[in-house]
Design a protein around this motif. Structure first.
Motif, mmCIF file in Angstrom:
data_model
loop_
_atom_site.group_PDB
_atom_site.id
_atom_site.type_symbol
_atom_site.label_atom_id
_atom_site.label_comp_id
_atom_site.label_asym_id
_atom_site.label_seq_id
_atom_site.Cartn_x
_atom_site.Cartn_y
_atom_site.Cartn_z
ATOM 1 N N GLU A 229 3.986 -1.310 5.256
ATOM 2 C CA GLU A 229 4.017 -1.867 3.915
ATOM 3 C C GLU A 229 4.809 -0.915 3.023
ATOM 4 N N LYS B 222 4.909 0.377 -0.107
ATOM 5 C CA LYS B 222 4.149 0.608 -1.333
ATOM 6 C C LYS B 222 3.462 1.963 -1.197
ATOM 7 N N PRO C 47 -0.903 2.113 -0.319
ATOM 8 C CA PRO C 47 -1.308 0.707 -0.247
ATOM 9 C C PRO C 47 -2.815 0.566 -0.058
ATOM 10 N N ARG D 176 1.368 -8.744 0.993
ATOM 11 C CA ARG D 176 1.905 -7.384 1.023
ATOM 12 C C ARG D 176 3.428 -7.419 1.148
#
Length: 101
Positions: free
Chosen positions: A33, A35, A38, A52
């Protein structure tokens, strides 16, 4: 901890077989992912991960048969995941200590 813009040479996940029930000829897609920090999977109320933001890179791991209990060998080790990790740590929002999902 991985500093931002690090160059990961090799990365993998090592599993341990807990029973003899994995028949082999299973292929899974692995992505990360994009980010920083996360959400953990257990924090998802609906267990829905479709919202996501997934990495562009992905790898396919063809899992061989796991036929020995408590085995921790080459059969239980993923293929190299360094391209996936490099994509995440090269994001501008990444900081050392972030989690990777």
């Amino acid at each position: 901890k991985i500093p931002r813009f690090s160059k990961i040479q090799k990365s993998f996940i090592q599993f341990v077989s807990k029973n003899k029930s994995l028949p082999g000829d299973i292929t899974i897609r692995i992505q990360t992912e994009i980010k920083p920090n996360p959400n953990h999977f257990d924090n998802l109320k609906s267990h829905d991960i479709t919202s996501r933001i997934w990495s562009k890179n992905m790898v396919y791991w063809n899992i061989p048969e796991w036929d020995t209990v408590n085995e921790k060998g080459i059969k239980q080790k993923t293929i190299d995941l360094s391209d996936l990790i490099n994509e995440v740590v090269n994001e501008n929002e990444w900081y050392s200590g972030s989690a990777i999902v």
